[in-house]
Structure formats: structure tokens, C-alpha cells
Write an enzyme that holds these catalytic residues in place. Structure first.
Site, PDB file in Angstrom:
ATOM      1  CG  HIS A   1      -2.787   1.135  -6.868  1.00 25.50           C
ATOM      2  ND1 HIS A   1      -2.184   0.445  -7.875  1.00 25.50           N
ATOM      3  CD2 HIS A   1      -1.817   1.935  -6.358  1.00 25.50           C
ATOM      4  CE1 HIS A   1      -0.910   0.785  -7.950  1.00 25.50           C
ATOM      5  NE2 HIS A   1      -0.666   1.693  -7.036  1.00 25.50           N
TER       6      HIS A   1
ATOM      7  CD  GLU B   1       2.830   1.523  -9.257  1.00 25.79           C
ATOM      8  OE1 GLU B   1       1.841   0.847  -8.951  1.00 25.79           O
ATOM      9  OE2 GLU B   1       3.144   2.553  -8.665  1.00 25.79           O
TER      10      GLU B   1
ATOM     11  CB  THR C   1       8.845   3.962 -11.197  1.00 20.09           C
ATOM     12  OG1 THR C   1       7.618   3.401 -10.759  1.00 20.09           O
ATOM     13  CG2 THR C   1       8.582   4.674 -12.518  1.00 20.09           C
TER      14      THR C   1
ATOM     15  CG  HIS D   1      -0.406   5.047  -3.199  1.00 18.90           C
ATOM     16  ND1 HIS D   1       0.590   4.248  -2.714  1.00 18.90           N
ATOM     17  CD2 HIS D   1      -0.485   4.767  -4.533  1.00 18.90           C
ATOM     18  CE1 HIS D   1       1.093   3.500  -3.693  1.00 18.90           C
ATOM     19  NE2 HIS D   1       0.465   3.815  -4.816  1.00 18.90           N
TER      20      HIS D   1
ATOM     21  CG  HIS E   1       0.691   6.047  -9.532  1.00 23.81           C
ATOM     22  ND1 HIS E   1      -0.592   5.796  -9.112  1.00 23.81           N
ATOM     23  CD2 HIS E   1       1.478   5.127  -8.910  1.00 23.81           C
ATOM     24  CE1 HIS E   1      -0.584   4.762  -8.285  1.00 23.81           C
ATOM     25  NE2 HIS E   1       0.652   4.336  -8.147  1.00 23.81           N
TER      26      HIS E   1
END
Ligand SMILES: [Zn+2]
Length: 263
Positions: free
Chosen positions: A158, A76, A74, A97, A95
Site C-alpha cells: 500500500h 482513509e 478522505t 505512496h 499517509h
């Protein structure tokens, strides 16, 4: 020593839950687990979290270099690594959304506290990190001020990031913060949000101490009970309405003035 195959199975299961809950649209979101002092297992980039297989996962070192896996890690991962490096007791990071909690990040409104007992005990404060372009080191560093003080952070414009002792634990904090934000938004529509009275807030912090559910900076550092105490109260809703009405009145006056000048 972690059972790597068990951990991989758990990451895939949590991925399915993230996707089913609508917390990760398309290929959004990422999950990781600290395997040992040299490596972390994480989800790859460009994959739907709802349909991952154990051999889709990647292994990286603490600088983000990929050590194993047929797919690319990933983008991120630096966010996850920043958290692992700052606190060696953290084992897993999630993590994604989730829409209701992300709405607070988009509106740049801090999540208020001391409203629901379970949220106080299991999450505590849920700070909001500054916005930074996702993926890079400066993005990863936006959460650093909150590591050791919180276990769930809203990322401005985000999403959210939460961490814990296991993949399951990092995940359920995300689930709780999103359900909480949903309740807050519904209650705000009803016109008022009642905060627990101070003595009852203190009782919850006492309970938290007794349960031994992590450290709460409000206990260790004293005070600072409120995050955004005005959110959703009738006073703040009235002032929002007032500001909106003022904005409309200003705009109308401006248009009338422009028309007057054109004549
Ligand atoms: Zn993201």
C-alpha cells in the site's frame, strides 16, 4: 489552541510537496492535523494533493463523522484517527505512496536499520504493518502495534504513514524514509550493504537520547537493534540468486517431464 487557518495553509503546502515529490499520484494520499480534543482537520477524498485550497479541507470528529467542509473527507481518515486516539501527543499524520518505501511494502521486505546515521536518529525502526483492504477499521488497526514504538510505518502492498508534532514533521519523515529506501535499493544493486558496527550503533542511540528526539524502543527495551539484518548483504544477494537459479532449474525439469509424458 491551534491557529486553524495557519494549519490549513500548511496542509495545502505539504500537499504540494507530496505531489511534487511523486509521493501521491493522481488523488492519492491524505494529511490531517489534530485541532483539539473534539476535531481533526483533514484532506478531502478525490482531490489532487498538489492543488488544494484551504477551503477544500474537511473537519471530522474522532469517530470520523464529518463536522465541516463542502467536500467529503478522505476515506482513509480512520487510519489517522486510530493514531490520534492511541497517542494524545501526536498532532499530525501523513499517509501516501512514496515509490521506494512502498516497494519494500510490496516486496514485503522489512526495512533494515543501522545503516545511515540520520535515519537512526530521526526515524529509528520503520516497521511494516500487515496488509488490509484500505479504508475500513481493520485497515486502521494494522498500525496500532507500532504507535509509541515508531513514527513511520510501511503499509504492506500500500504505502507509508508517518506522524509527528506538526504537519511539516510528519511529512519530512516520509521524505526521509523514501530517500533511505532509494539509497538501499541502489546500494543493493552495487552488491553489498554495510551495516554500522555495533559500538557505532550504540553511539547513535546515545546521541538520540541526548538530542531528546522521541523515544526509541531499542533504548527503552534494550536490544532488538536489527530489522531484517540480511537485506542487501552479499550473502543475501547470493542466496536470492541461488533461489532464482533453483526456481528456473525446477521449471525446466518440470517442462521436460511434461514433454516426456506427452510422447
Ligand atoms: Zn493509501
Amino acid at each position: 489552541m491551534a491557529n486553524e487557518s495557519g494549519i490549513r495553509r500548511e496542509i495545502c503546502e505539504i500537499g504540494r510537496r507530496l505531489y511534487a515529490k511523486g509521493f501521491a499520484a493522481g488523488n492519492d494520499g491524505n494529511i490531517s492535523y489534530r485541532l483539539n480534543e473534539n476535531t481533526v482537520v483533514c484532506t478531502p477524498t478525490q482531490i489532487c494533493k498538489g492543488f488544494m485550497r484551504e477551503d477544500d479541507l474537511c473537519v471530522v470528529d474522532y469517530d470520523g463523522w464529518q463536522k465541516a467542509g463542502s467536500q467529503n473527507r478522505t476515506s482513509e481518515i480512520l487510519l489517522h484517527l486510530e493514531i490520534y486516539k492511541a497517542d494524545p501527543s501526536i498532532m499530525s499524520v501523513v499517509h501516501c505512496h512514496p515509490p521506494h518505501a512502498t516497494a519494500f511494502g510490496v516486496a514485503r521486505v522489512d526495512i533494515p536499520t543501522c545503516i545511515l546515521p540520520e535515519v537512526e536518529i530521526f526515524l529509528g525502526i520503520m516497521p511494516r504493518a500487515e496488509y488490509e483492504t484500505p479504508g475500513g477499521q481493520s485497515f486502521a488497526e494494522t498500525v496500532r502495534p507500532f504507535i509509541g514504538k515508531a513514527n513511520t510505518v510501511v503499509l504492506s502492498n500500500h504505502g507509508t504513514v508517518s506522524w509527528g508534532d506538526s504537519v511539516e514533521q510528519a511529512y519530512w519523515k516520509t521524505e526521509i524514509v523514501d530517500a533511505y529506501c532509494r539509497i538501499l535499493l541502489l546500494a543493493a544493486q552495487l552488491g553489498n550493504i554495510e551495516r554500522l558496527p555495533l559500538p557505532k550503533q550504540m553511539e547513535l542511540l546515545e546521541l538520540k537520547k541526548r538530542f531528546g528526539v522521541g523515544e526509541d524502543t531499542r533504548i527503552t527495551h534494550g536490544g532488538e537493534m536489527y530489522v531484517n539484518p540480511d537485506f542487501g548483504t552479499s550473502a543475501s544477494i547470493a542466496s536470492q540468486h541461488e533461489a532464482l537459479a533453483q526456481g528456473i532449474a525446477d521449471r525446466v525439469a518440470e517442462i521436460l517431464k511434461q514433454r516426456g509424458q506427452q510422447k
